[in-house]
Design an enzyme around this catalytic site. Structure first.
Site, PDB file in Angstrom:
ATOM      1  N   GLU A 227       0.858  -1.350   0.184  1.00  0.00           N
ATOM      2  CA  GLU A 227      -0.009   0.107   0.061  1.00  0.00           C
ATOM      3  C   GLU A 227       0.920   1.245   0.071  1.00  0.00           C
ATOM      4  OE1 GLU A 227      -3.343  -0.288  -0.100  1.00  0.00           O
ATOM      5  OE2 GLU A 227      -3.758  -2.407   0.544  1.00  0.00           O
ATOM      6  N   ARG A 603     -13.317  -4.286  -4.278  1.00  0.00           N
ATOM      7  CA  ARG A 603     -13.444  -5.156  -3.015  1.00  0.00           C
ATOM      8  C   ARG A 603     -14.023  -6.711  -3.444  1.00  0.00           C
ATOM      9  NH1 ARG A 603      -9.186  -4.396  -1.911  1.00  0.00           N
ATOM     10  NH2 ARG A 603      -9.297  -2.932  -3.484  1.00  0.00           N
TER      11      ARG A 603
HETATM   12  P1  ATP Z   1      -5.295  -4.785  -3.664  1.00  0.00           P
HETATM   13  O1  ATP Z   1      -4.969  -3.482  -4.722  1.00  0.00           O
HETATM   14  O2  ATP Z   1      -6.858  -4.714  -3.576  1.00  0.00           O
HETATM   15  O3  ATP Z   1      -4.538  -4.539  -2.464  1.00  0.00           O
HETATM   16  P2  ATP Z   1      -3.639  -6.794  -4.705  1.00  0.00           P
HETATM   17  O4  ATP Z   1      -3.073  -6.311  -5.956  1.00  0.00           O
HETATM   18  O5  ATP Z   1      -2.663  -6.646  -3.392  1.00  0.00           O
HETATM   19  O6  ATP Z   1      -5.087  -5.989  -4.476  1.00  0.00           O
HETATM   20  P3  ATP Z   1      -4.186  -9.702  -3.933  1.00  0.00           P
HETATM   21  O7  ATP Z   1      -4.759  -9.218  -2.726  1.00  0.00           O
HETATM   22  O8  ATP Z   1      -2.541  -9.938  -3.650  1.00  0.00           O
HETATM   23  O9  ATP Z   1      -4.134  -8.323  -5.125  1.00  0.00           O
HETATM   24  O10 ATP Z   1      -4.719 -10.543  -5.178  1.00  0.00           O
HETATM   25  C1  ATP Z   1      -6.089 -10.577  -5.334  1.00  0.00           C
HETATM   26  C2  ATP Z   1      -6.807 -12.022  -5.398  1.00  0.00           C
HETATM   27  O11 ATP Z   1      -6.103 -12.541  -6.495  1.00  0.00           O
HETATM   28  C3  ATP Z   1      -6.155 -12.974  -4.303  1.00  0.00           C
HETATM   29  O12 ATP Z   1      -7.353 -13.707  -4.063  1.00  0.00           O
HETATM   30  C4  ATP Z   1      -5.002 -13.508  -4.716  1.00  0.00           C
HETATM   31  O13 ATP Z   1      -4.844 -14.861  -4.145  1.00  0.00           O
HETATM   32  C5  ATP Z   1      -5.328 -13.721  -6.223  1.00  0.00           C
HETATM   33  N1  ATP Z   1      -3.996 -13.964  -6.905  1.00  0.00           N
HETATM   34  C6  ATP Z   1      -3.485 -12.915  -7.381  1.00  0.00           C
HETATM   35  N2  ATP Z   1      -2.383 -13.595  -8.151  1.00  0.00           N
HETATM   36  C7  ATP Z   1      -2.851 -14.549  -8.820  1.00  0.00           C
HETATM   37  C8  ATP Z   1      -2.236 -15.609  -9.642  1.00  0.00           C
HETATM   38  N3  ATP Z   1      -1.354 -15.597 -10.229  1.00  0.00           N
HETATM   39  N4  ATP Z   1      -3.178 -16.667  -9.797  1.00  0.00           N
HETATM   40  C9  ATP Z   1      -4.277 -16.936  -9.044  1.00  0.00           C
HETATM   41  N5  ATP Z   1      -4.829 -16.028  -8.025  1.00  0.00           N
HETATM   42  C10 ATP Z   1      -4.051 -14.867  -8.063  1.00  0.00           C
HETATM   43 MG    MG Z   2      -3.093  -5.609  -1.644  1.00  0.00          MG
END
Ligand code: ATP
Ligand code: MG
Length: 727
Positions: A227, A603
């Site tokens: 973040e 979300r």
């Molecule tokens: P935010 O911006 O909301 O914080 P984020 O970019 O941190 O989102 P994550 O929370 O890490 O995203 O991932 C979102 C979802 O996608 C999670 O459920 C995660 O397990 C899944 N995910 C991420 N990468 C992969 C992948 N390569 N294959 C399958 N599922 C994935």
């Molecule tokens: Mg995240």
């Protein structure tokens, strides 16, 4: 320590793999919601440990909340199949506190220093103001506190504050810097630090002691930050200092999700990163794994309306999914009922309510949902905040009402006799308590009696006499006024509202909103007694941690989280986008509100409902609401609009409607004058019916599209007509 060598890299896409594997050198992962940024950080941690690139104590990982830190720790430990000691994984505050404890003497603290909260900060500042003969009524302590906090967020000690930072920070005719200095000195004397100090002191220690700085720079071979878009200047400076040597700083973030500028967060840190760290590798992740095509397209369409953004593409290989449901309802009550109906329908399809989140813009909005859920017995949890009736200002207001209701309510008397401050010191209060014990009079009566004698100081006596006079008047008002009016009068005449209006803290406007919401709440009751009983029942429904619950939280608290089914209520101009943000910050305030909407939409994994009401009760008055401009900014092709007021029944994507269609239910229709009628349903009073959840029962009341049923097993329930079946 044995470390499991799973190849979890195989679960990542190429861009993610690159981000995980590029451990050396500065790395910025700039990507939209749900693209796996947090997953990249978790995998990177495991990767570094599994390949013995560094030990846990050599990696500093910063998350936005303690909860996020715990989750990350658990995931990594699962991945590597071992629990790990010596982690440096936590929030900025918790990590900085650790460094400060180990080096406290360098800023003249002992390592046993206490971390003080806002109340203590205010108390301290008030003492200072009084010592400096500054009139606290004219120059509220809270104002100075927010000026000081702002400086701390910018990483500025008193001697660093230059005139340039003065604009908008005038306090007591240019005395803010002097007072800041006095405040800092006082904290040191007390062996205490406030939250801002945790980072600021560490920065100071690093600036003055290059050996200590080198120690930590050497220690932390790898630094990971989640973040990143919501870091403030002092946090960024802290990170930069730590990363200067190895330069292995990996920051992940999304400029479209920067939603904390009101707490000093500065999205330009993302731009500074590339300037401050030469040869920064920037990786963009574009594949979203969280949400359906419709949800993602709606979020992207909305955020594209913002001018100041870096811009990015997002796509998903996942299903297009259901359309987003936009539902216009009559009022807040119908909003809560519709949402609870949807949640119940969702449960009937064997889904867990753990999957459900209701994300509100403002804290006061939780009340209607809480009341509704309590009424129908749907377990819920308010995440990241207190339940409505547990909030400080609500408990204070209720204490006033309890005392008005009963002179014997001693706890209520104790709570509010000096709130707002009426200059009654501990000595006076003790005196009243003593007399109450010996005379067997309740506290109120004891205070009244004493105030007619010379037992107390003349100032204390006259304060109590005035308070008693007010109480007498409020008790008369209780008999003659509407309950909501009574609450307004009491809060006004007791000085409580004025106290909050003077309060410049971030929480104060929300507290005022909560009190307005209390006026709405109490108007629903026939008598004060009924209302107070209701509160007792509500408070008894204590949080049971083990059961499954629907989550209610603010959009701000939902950052980084995901839920299969999300409801976003209250999309109306003024509420969302929030009027205060626009008034105070113009276009940039509006853009931050839009980012908040983007956070909310993203979300959702599978299903998303957005609600707006045609009217809302505010301060006991009906206000006509204009739908949020954000509703118009969503791409039409991804949404399905449905209003209680037109024949536009687009049931395509609703869970409830699927159930409804499957069960060949009747669809409600509607008259022009906003009253409901039941089209060809022909339900009659006293008719026996069947309901999926509650079984057999008799109709005892029909009110538009709602019916009250006396169920044979479940007792009386108010339900939507569409869910009952003829037998
Ligand atoms: P935010 O911006 O909301 O914080 P984020 O970019 O941190 O989102 P994550 O929370 O890490 O995203 O991932 C979102 C979802 O996608 C999670 O459920 C995660 O397990 C899944 N995910 C991420 N990468 C992969 C992948 N390569 N294959 C399958 N599922 C994935
Ligand atoms: Mg995240």
């Amino acid at each position: 320590m044995t470390i499991k060598k799973t190849n979890h890299l195989s679960e990542l896409n190429d861009a993610q793999k690159e981000a995980v594997g590029s451990v050396n050198g500065p790395l910025l992962v700039l990507a939209g919601a749900g693209t796996g940024k947090t997953r990249v950080l978790t995998s990177r941690l495991s990767y570094i440990l599994q390949n013995n690139i560094a030990r846990p104590s050599e990696i500093c990982t910063v998350t936005f909340t303690n909860k996020a830190a715990n989750e990350m720790r658990m995931r990594v430990e699962k991945m590597i199949g071992n629990s790990i000691a010596g982690w440096w994984l936590g929030t900025f505050h918790s990590l900085a506190a650790r460094i400060l404890r180990a080096n406290a003497e360098l800023v003249n603290l002992k390592n046993t220093f206490t971390i003080i909260d806002t109340d203590d900060q205010i108390r301290l500042i008030k003492q200072l103001l009084s010592l400096e003969n500054i009139d606290e009524k004219r120059w509220p302590a809270r104002s100075l506190l927010s000026i000081i906090q702002r400086w701390k967020d910018m990483g500025l000690n008193p001697i660093d504050v230059k005139d340039a930072f003065h604009s908008g920070t005038d306090f007591a005719n240019n005395q803010a810097i002097k007072l800041y200095k006095l405040y800092q000195n006082r904290l040191i004397t007390l062996n205490a630090a406030d939250f801002g100090d945790l980072l600021l002191h560490v920065i100071t220690i690093f600036q003055r002691n290059s050996d200590i700085k080198s120690l930590y720079q050497n220690k932390f071979k790898y630094i990971l930050v989640d973040e990143f878009q919501d870091t403030n200047a002092s946090q960024y400076y802290w990170l930069k200092s730590l990363a200067e040597k190895h330069k292995n700083l990996c920051a992940v973030g999304d400029d479209d999700q920067s939603i904390y500028s009101w707490r000093g967060a500065d999205v330009s840190n993302i731009l500074n990163f590339e300037k401050d760290f030469q040869n920064t590798k920037t990786i963009r992740l574009e594949e979203n794994y969280r949400s359906t095509g419709n949800i993602l397209a709606a979020a992207s369409g909305l955020i594209s309306k913002n001018q100041s953004r870096l811009g990015k593409t997002l796509w998903t290989e996942g299903d297009i999914g259901n359309l987003i449901n936009i539902r216009t309802v009559y009022d807040g009550k119908e909003e809560a009922e519709s949402i609870s109906d949807e949640i119940e329908a969702y449960q009937r399809n064997n889904n867990s309510i753990n999957n459900v989140a209701i994300l509100v813009r403002a804290g006061f909005q939780t009340r209607t949902f809480e009341e509704r859920f309590l009424k129908i017995g749907l377990p819920y949890q308010v995440v990241g905040g207190l339940r409505f009736y547990e909030r400080l200002e609500i408990r204070d207001a209720i204490a006033y009402l309890r005392l008005i209701n009963s002179s014997d309510d001693q706890l209520a008397f104790e709570r509010i006799i000096n709130k707002p401050k009426r200059g009654l010191g501990d000595k006076t209060i003790r005196h009243i308590e003593q007399y109450s014990r010996s005379s067997k009079l309740n506290l109120e009566m004891a205070a009244r009696k004493l105030s007619e004698t010379d037992e107390l100081s003349s100032k204390a006596s006259s304060t109590i006499r005035l308070f008693s006079k007010n109480l007498d008047k409020w008790r008369i008002d209780l008999a003659g006024k509407k309950l909501g009016e009574l609450v307004e009068i009491v809060l006004e005449e007791s000085g409580y509202i004025e106290m909050l209006k003077k309060d410049r803290s971030i929480e104060a406007p929300g507290r005022l909103d909560n009190l307005k919401e209390l006026v709405n709440a109490i108007n629903e009751f026939e008598s004060l007694q009924n209302f107070l009983e209701h509160i007792q029942l509500v408070m008894e429904g204590a949080n049971n941690q083990d059961i499954e619950t629907a989550k209610i939280m603010t959009l701000h608290a939902a950052k980084g989280l995901e839920f299969p089914l999300v409801f976003l209520p209250g999309w109306e101009e003024g509420l969302f986008p929030n009027q205060r943000s626009i008034d105070e910050n113009g276009e940039s305030g509006l853009e931050e509100e839009r980012r908040l909407a983007y956070v909310g939409i993203t979300r959702a994994k599978s299903d998303l409902w957005i609600f707006n009401a045609n009217s809302r009760l505010t301060h006991g008055q009906w206000i006509d609401c204009i739908p949020s401009r954000f509703l118009d900014e969503l791409p039409e092709k991804n949404i399905s609009r449905f209003s209680s007021y037109s024949n536009n029944y687009n049931f395509k994507s609703s869970i409830a409607s699927e159930w409804l269609m499957a069960n060949n239910k009747k669809v409600i229709n509607h008259y022009e004058d906003n009253k409901y009628d039941i089209n060809d349903s022909n339900f009659k009073l006293m008719e026996r019916i069947f309901h999926q959840k509650f079984g057999y029962g008799k109709i005892i009341d029909i009110d538009g599209d709602k019916v009250t049923i006396d169920f044979e097993k479940a007792g009386e329930k108010k339900l939507m007509l569409t869910f009952i079946e003829k037998i």
